[in-house]
Design an enzyme around this catalytic site. Structure first.
Site, mmCIF file in Angstrom:
data_model
loop_
_atom_site.group_PDB
_atom_site.id
_atom_site.type_symbol
_atom_site.label_atom_id
_atom_site.label_comp_id
_atom_site.label_asym_id
_atom_site.label_seq_id
_atom_site.Cartn_x
_atom_site.Cartn_y
_atom_site.Cartn_z
ATOM 1 N N ARG A 29 0.661 -1.421 -0.224
ATOM 2 C CA ARG A 29 -0.569 0.044 -0.034
ATOM 3 C C ARG A 29 1.095 1.019 0.342
ATOM 4 O O ARG A 29 1.644 1.745 0.380
ATOM 5 C CB ARG A 29 -1.617 -0.316 1.570
ATOM 6 C CG ARG A 29 -1.340 1.286 1.261
ATOM 7 C CD ARG A 29 -2.650 1.591 2.798
ATOM 8 N NE ARG A 29 -2.825 2.009 3.428
ATOM 9 C CZ ARG A 29 -2.380 3.041 4.247
ATOM 10 N NH1 ARG A 29 -1.129 2.842 4.469
ATOM 11 N NH2 ARG A 29 -2.975 4.248 4.354
ATOM 12 N N ASP A 41 1.773 4.178 0.465
ATOM 13 C CA ASP A 41 0.756 5.460 1.585
ATOM 14 C C ASP A 41 1.346 7.000 0.733
ATOM 15 O O ASP A 41 2.008 7.421 0.226
ATOM 16 C CB ASP A 41 1.270 5.537 2.894
ATOM 17 C CG ASP A 41 0.352 6.380 4.018
ATOM 18 O OD1 ASP A 41 -0.563 5.974 4.204
ATOM 19 O OD2 ASP A 41 1.228 7.116 4.461
ATOM 20 N N GLU A 75 -2.537 4.535 -2.008
ATOM 21 C CA GLU A 75 -3.384 5.889 -1.422
ATOM 22 C C GLU A 75 -3.401 6.907 -2.205
ATOM 23 O O GLU A 75 -2.717 7.807 -1.144
ATOM 24 C CB GLU A 75 -3.498 5.031 -0.256
ATOM 25 C CG GLU A 75 -3.882 5.674 0.523
ATOM 26 C CD GLU A 75 -3.343 6.259 2.019
ATOM 27 O OE1 GLU A 75 -4.084 6.990 2.673
ATOM 28 O OE2 GLU A 75 -2.552 7.391 1.344
ATOM 29 N N ASP A 112 -7.850 4.277 9.670
ATOM 30 C CA ASP A 112 -8.259 6.016 9.902
ATOM 31 C C ASP A 112 -9.348 6.882 9.907
ATOM 32 O O ASP A 112 -10.442 5.881 10.302
ATOM 33 C CB ASP A 112 -7.248 6.348 8.417
ATOM 34 C CG ASP A 112 -6.210 6.450 8.520
ATOM 35 O OD1 ASP A 112 -4.895 5.743 9.086
ATOM 36 O OD2 ASP A 112 -5.335 6.744 7.425
#
Length: 371
Positions: free
Chosen positions: A13, A15, A57, A123
């Site tokens: 992922r 970020d 992301e 989150d």
């Protein structure tokens, strides 16, 4: 990267990928240098490894995030952030417009790429990709306690956001599994886990997974005081009442409902790779769309309202077709020349496969429903 790939991880992922590279005199967002680096990473990945994934992301509008797919030579997947809050908005407003509007703004992606869609994550429920008015409404509808707010978002899990309403929880998951993209389910949401908004930062939605009613919810044998975060122990969402072990043995549990939804989705390629076409019935509380892939046609009809709703759908082009409801293994009356009438219960939904009249609808046994 090679270290973790050699260890056997399935992918990465990436970020906050729009800010990977920096350059003086810019806001450091979406720089060409970033795309060059991502292409280098992808090239190395493809050259030396197989079946590995890059997931971007980027909390931005779909047309901006589209750039991180490149020509199929950058990221394999990217999160669709703007869709997520609009799904909650559509249910609160009992109106399909927030969903159909953002999907109309979503560009196509290369054939070897896919959007990643989700309801919640680790989150806060971010509200950056909505207007100020929409953000105020989301706070009003879903964050009555100031402790529930964090940054530009709401730090709550799926079940508490929806007041533990099974119908709304199932409806949102039903949309997650039928809209274009690969669905991502956050751990614990499949059993209706709660949160703790009084823990600092985003930790309220990161509490231990509730496997059983044993010590520390079956998550750890450590002393309770040594856990990084405490288990949820309140009367409604506490691990004694909400856990995997209990729901596995309860046929009507949320966990078993989710397993049935997922198993049904897996039987139809149209959900994963099909095109989408939104219908426009007069009743704005009903969201209806068609998914098509090859010769397979799926009709999804969902009631976004907490009250029963009627709807008439213009399906004349499918005259003679027999709708077969996949979730209940039920054959509905054939489609004729007139608008097709359906009645939906509060937050109810149907997944129809549209079978030609000459084809006998396949019925699925218990073995087909198991994962």
């Amino acid at each position: 990267m090679r270290f973790w790939l050699d260890m056997g991880v399935d992918g990465f992922r990436l970020d906050a990928i729009p800010y990977l590279c920096e350059r003086e005199g810019t806001n450091k967002e979406n720089l060409p240098e970033t795309h060059e680096v991502v292409k280098q990473i992808r090239a190395l990945l493809d050259q030396h490894y197989s079946n590995r994934l890059l997931l971007a992301e980027a909390n931005q509008w779909p047309e901006d995030v589209r750039e991180y797919f490149g020509d199929g030579n950058e990221c394999h997947m990217a999160y669709h952030f703007p869709l997520m809050p609009r799904m909650y908005m559509a249910i609160a407003l009992e109106d399909r417009h927030p969903i159909s509007e953002i999907m109309a703004q979503t560009p196509d992606v290369p054939d070897n790429c896919q959007w990643a869609i989700f309801l919640r994550n680790h989150d806060e429920l971010t509200l950056e990709m909505v207007t100020n008015e929409e953000r105020d409404y989301m706070y009003y509808a879903y964050a009555s306690d100031p402790h529930m707010k964090l940054n530009l978002g709401i730090r709550r899990r799926l079940a508490p956001l929806l007041e533990n309403d099974r119908r709304r929880i199932e409806l949102l998951n039903g949309l997650l599994l039928t809209l274009p993209g690969s669905p991502i389910i956050y751990y614990g949401d499949e059993i209706g886990m709660g949160d703790n908004v009084y823990l600092g930062d985003r930790n309220g939605v990161r509490t231990p997974m509730q496997w059983s009613r044993d010590r520390n919810a079956g998550f750890s044998t450590a002393d309770e005081s040594k856990l990084y975060l405490p288990v949820i122990a309140d009367p409604i969402y506490g691990y004694q009442a909400v856990n995997v072990a209990a729901q596995r043995s309860t046929p009507s549990s949320l966990l078993n409902t989710m397993r049935h939804l997922i198993a049904t989705r897996k039987r139809s390629q149209a959900f994963g790779r099909g095109s989408i076409e939104f219908l426009r019935p007069r009743n704005a509380s009903v969201l209806a769309f068609l998914r098509e892939h090859g010769e397979e046609r799926i009709l999804v009809v969902a009631n976004l309202s907490g009250r029963s709703q009627p709807v008439e759908l213009d399906l004349a082009r499918y005259r003679g077709t027999i709708p077969f409801e996949l979730l209940g293994d039920t054959r509905f009356p054939p489609i004729g020349d007139r608008p097709y009438f359906l009645s939906l219960g509060p937050h109810g939904f149907y997944w129809f496969r549209l079978d030609p009249a000459t084809r006998a609808p396949r019925r699925y046994g218990i073995e087909d429903r198991a994962i």
